[in-house]
Design a protein around this motif. Structure first.
Motif, PDB file in Angstrom:
ATOM      1  N   HIS A   1      46.519  53.137  34.703  1.00  0.00           N
ATOM      2  CA  HIS A   1      47.564  52.779  35.655  1.00  0.00           C
ATOM      3  C   HIS A   1      48.945  53.208  35.166  1.00  0.00           C
ATOM      4  CE1 HIS A   1      44.349  50.474  37.457  1.00  0.00           C
ATOM      5  NE2 HIS A   1      45.084  50.439  38.540  1.00  0.00           N
ATOM      6  N   TYR A   2      49.199  53.103  33.881  1.00  0.00           N
ATOM      7  CA  TYR A   2      50.485  53.519  33.311  1.00  0.00           C
ATOM      8  C   TYR A   2      50.661  55.025  33.490  1.00  0.00           C
ATOM      9  CZ  TYR A   2      54.425  53.812  30.096  1.00  0.00           C
ATOM     10  OH  TYR A   2      55.657  54.036  29.553  1.00  0.00           O
TER      11      TYR A   2
ATOM     12  N   ASP B   1      40.261  46.154  25.677  1.00  0.00           N
ATOM     13  CA  ASP B   1      40.127  47.549  26.077  1.00  0.00           C
ATOM     14  C   ASP B   1      41.341  47.906  26.912  1.00  0.00           C
ATOM     15  OD1 ASP B   1      39.359  50.054  26.814  1.00  0.00           O
ATOM     16  OD2 ASP B   1      37.687  49.426  28.063  1.00  0.00           O
ATOM     17  N   SER B   2      42.097  48.888  26.483  1.00  0.00           N
ATOM     18  CA  SER B   2      43.330  49.242  27.172  1.00  0.00           C
ATOM     19  C   SER B   2      43.167  50.387  28.162  1.00  0.00           C
ATOM     20  CB  SER B   2      44.394  49.615  26.136  1.00  0.00           C
ATOM     21  OG  SER B   2      43.952  50.740  25.397  1.00  0.00           O
TER      22      SER B   2
ATOM     23  N   GLU C   1      33.242  40.582  35.027  1.00  0.00           N
ATOM     24  CA  GLU C   1      32.372  40.386  33.872  1.00  0.00           C
ATOM     25  C   GLU C   1      32.692  41.384  32.782  1.00  0.00           C
ATOM     26  OE1 GLU C   1      28.065  39.650  34.109  1.00  0.00           O
ATOM     27  OE2 GLU C   1      28.462  39.393  36.234  1.00  0.00           O
ATOM     28  N   ASP C   2      32.903  42.658  33.139  1.00  0.00           N
ATOM     29  CA  ASP C   2      33.231  43.684  32.158  1.00  0.00           C
ATOM     30  C   ASP C   2      34.543  43.357  31.462  1.00  0.00           C
ATOM     31  OD1 ASP C   2      30.977  45.063  32.898  1.00  0.00           O
ATOM     32  OD2 ASP C   2      32.042  46.468  34.198  1.00  0.00           O
ATOM     33  N   HIS C   3      35.459  42.724  32.171  1.00  0.00           N
ATOM     34  CA  HIS C   3      36.774  42.427  31.621  1.00  0.00           C
ATOM     35  C   HIS C   3      36.698  41.358  30.532  1.00  0.00           C
ATOM     36  CE1 HIS C   3      41.071  42.600  31.547  1.00  0.00           C
ATOM     37  NE2 HIS C   3      41.142  41.287  31.659  1.00  0.00           N
TER      38      HIS C   3
END
Length: 120
Positions: free
Chosen positions: A53-54, A46-47, A39-41
């Motif tokens: 992860h990067y 938003d990066s 849901e947040d996605h």
């Protein structure tokens, strides 16, 4: 002896059930708020997830920005969706991923070559 075996069976079964629920909890984002829910996605772009992860990726060579794969050279980066995309290494040491789009085998490569020559 029968009670001991029954008790061991109950303990084994409860351990397996607990492990299964932990797996599904982590798999579907119920891990105590550590990962954002689906849901947040669906909110605005938003990066933060990608940057986290990067930044956390370990790579002593070249870290592919699109897939976070660790390769020797940028043109060795895989396509993010290899079942739907064909990868083409360009002469300048870069690569592109082109949608297969239902073309016949080799058709995407032919179109890329025509585009590189300015004929498409």
């Amino acid at each position: 002896m029968t009670r001991l075996l029954a008790l061991l069976g109950v303990l084994l079964l409860s351990t397996l059930v607990h492990a299964q629920f932990q797996f599904f909890e982590q798999m579907f984002g119920g891990g105590g708020g550590q990962e954002r829910s689906q849901e947040d996605h669906n909110g605005p772009s938003d990066s933060v997830w990608y940057q986290r992860h990067y930044d956390g990726a370990r790579c002593s060579k070249y870290l592919c920005p699109g897939t976070l794969a660790c390769v020797h050279f940028p043109h060795h980066c895989p396509c993010a969706f290899p079942d739907e995309e064909e990868k083409f290494e360009l002469g300048d040491g870069s690569k592109i991923c082109v949608s297969k789009g239902g073309f016949k085998p080799g058709e995407a490569a032919r179109k890329v070559e025509l585009a590189r020559k300015g004929l498409l």
